[in-house]
Design an enzyme around this catalytic site. Sequence first.
Site, PDB file in Angstrom:
ATOM      1  N   SER A 169      -9.980  -0.491   6.981  1.00  0.00           N
ATOM      2  CA  SER A 169      -9.337  -0.359   5.674  1.00  0.00           C
ATOM      3  C   SER A 169      -8.659  -1.614   5.158  1.00  0.00           C
ATOM      4  O   SER A 169      -8.213  -1.661   4.013  1.00  0.00           O
ATOM      5  CB  SER A 169      -8.319   0.794   5.706  1.00  0.00           C
ATOM      6  OG  SER A 169      -8.995   2.028   5.760  1.00  0.00           O
ATOM      7  N   LYS A 228       0.841  -1.196   0.000  1.00  0.00           N
ATOM      8  CA  LYS A 228       0.000   0.000   0.000  1.00  0.00           C
ATOM      9  C   LYS A 228       0.877   1.249   0.000  1.00  0.00           C
ATOM     10  O   LYS A 228       1.865   1.327   0.744  1.00  0.00           O
ATOM     11  CB  LYS A 228      -0.909  -0.006   1.233  1.00  0.00           C
ATOM     12  CG  LYS A 228      -1.906   1.155   1.318  1.00  0.00           C
ATOM     13  CD  LYS A 228      -2.806   0.997   2.529  1.00  0.00           C
ATOM     14  CE  LYS A 228      -3.850   2.098   2.601  1.00  0.00           C
ATOM     15  NZ  LYS A 228      -4.766   1.923   3.765  1.00  0.00           N
ATOM     16  N   SER A 274      -9.460   1.599   2.739  1.00  0.00           N
ATOM     17  CA  SER A 274      -8.644   2.380   1.834  1.00  0.00           C
ATOM     18  C   SER A 274      -7.497   1.592   1.191  1.00  0.00           C
ATOM     19  O   SER A 274      -6.804   2.088   0.305  1.00  0.00           O
ATOM     20  CB  SER A 274      -8.037   3.572   2.590  1.00  0.00           C
ATOM     21  OG  SER A 274      -7.193   3.139   3.648  1.00  0.00           O
TER      22      SER A 274
END
Length: 344
Positions: A200, A99, A176
């Site tokens: 997330s 990420k 996210s």
Amino acid sequence: MTRLVWTFQQYCCQATRLQSLPNTMLHGLRVHTFQANNRLLSRTRQRNIGSQLRSVQTSATYPGRPMAQANDPTNSFISQFRIEGSPEGPLAGMTLAVKDLFDIAGHKTAFGNATWQETHPTATHTAPPVQQLLAAGATVVGKTHMDELAYSLNGENVHYGTPVNVAAPGRIPGGSSSGSAAAVAAQQADIGLGSDTGGSVRVPASYCGLFGIRPTHGRISLEHARPLAPSFDTVGWFTRDPSLLQKVGQVLLSNPASATIKFKPRWLVAKDAFALAQHETSEAIYETLSNEKFSAVKATLGDPTELDIAAGLESEGLGKLELWMDVFRITQVGLCVGGGPCQP
């Protein structure tokens, strides 16, 4: 500060703008109950990922976003590169998608925002969890898209587009940690490294049919990672199968200082959390938890015990989980305003 109150349906299905509220505890709790359905995902669907990718027209599915590149058909990656892991180790031969809020030395961290990417220097250090996975043999294959500043659960990004959810083409992947989840679901990586503040990792895991985990807060270092709300932020990860999920955990949770369990583990089921989900969803989860596959869990933890999380808090005005939502919103955003720890 402008407060925009989102219903669950709005928050789940609409793009979240920067002016909107942070991730809510209610949403996190609701989606968390969907996770057991990962086991119900059709194996046939997983085997047919290749044909699904060929059928997805990314520019038509998400108007306004650039067509995904041939080497990234799901638009999961903001940058693709290769850093070889150790030739030996429990994760040797596995690939890792990271990420884009974790620093990797020699590469920029965009944090889901084009201006952030332009105005911040190239990283000079690599985040500890990335280093741990490399040392265990995993090979980094790139950095993945995420919601802007980690500030949504949808997986949509106005700057970089929306990664394709191969488990449900045409639907959002969740966020996210959207790109890491989408890449693992599409077999572009074996492991997806993400972060979880209010869901997330758990949300995209449930949307993309993956195994995902949020460990205990503070258990894994977030040094050299961009924060959203430090008192809630955690490192998490995705895999397509539970055995690899466990192997990654054995690497990232190997700190001996906190490895000793000083209490008897219990299996607790939050009745009031499950009550927030649709009846059909709760029923499917309970059926899955009673499956023979959970016999090893029962052997270790015993039979599950039901409880009401909010019980006993009526005198504090927090007798229902729905009321915890506002507390979480205020606490989370308060950490990131006015020169607090979330400032760059």
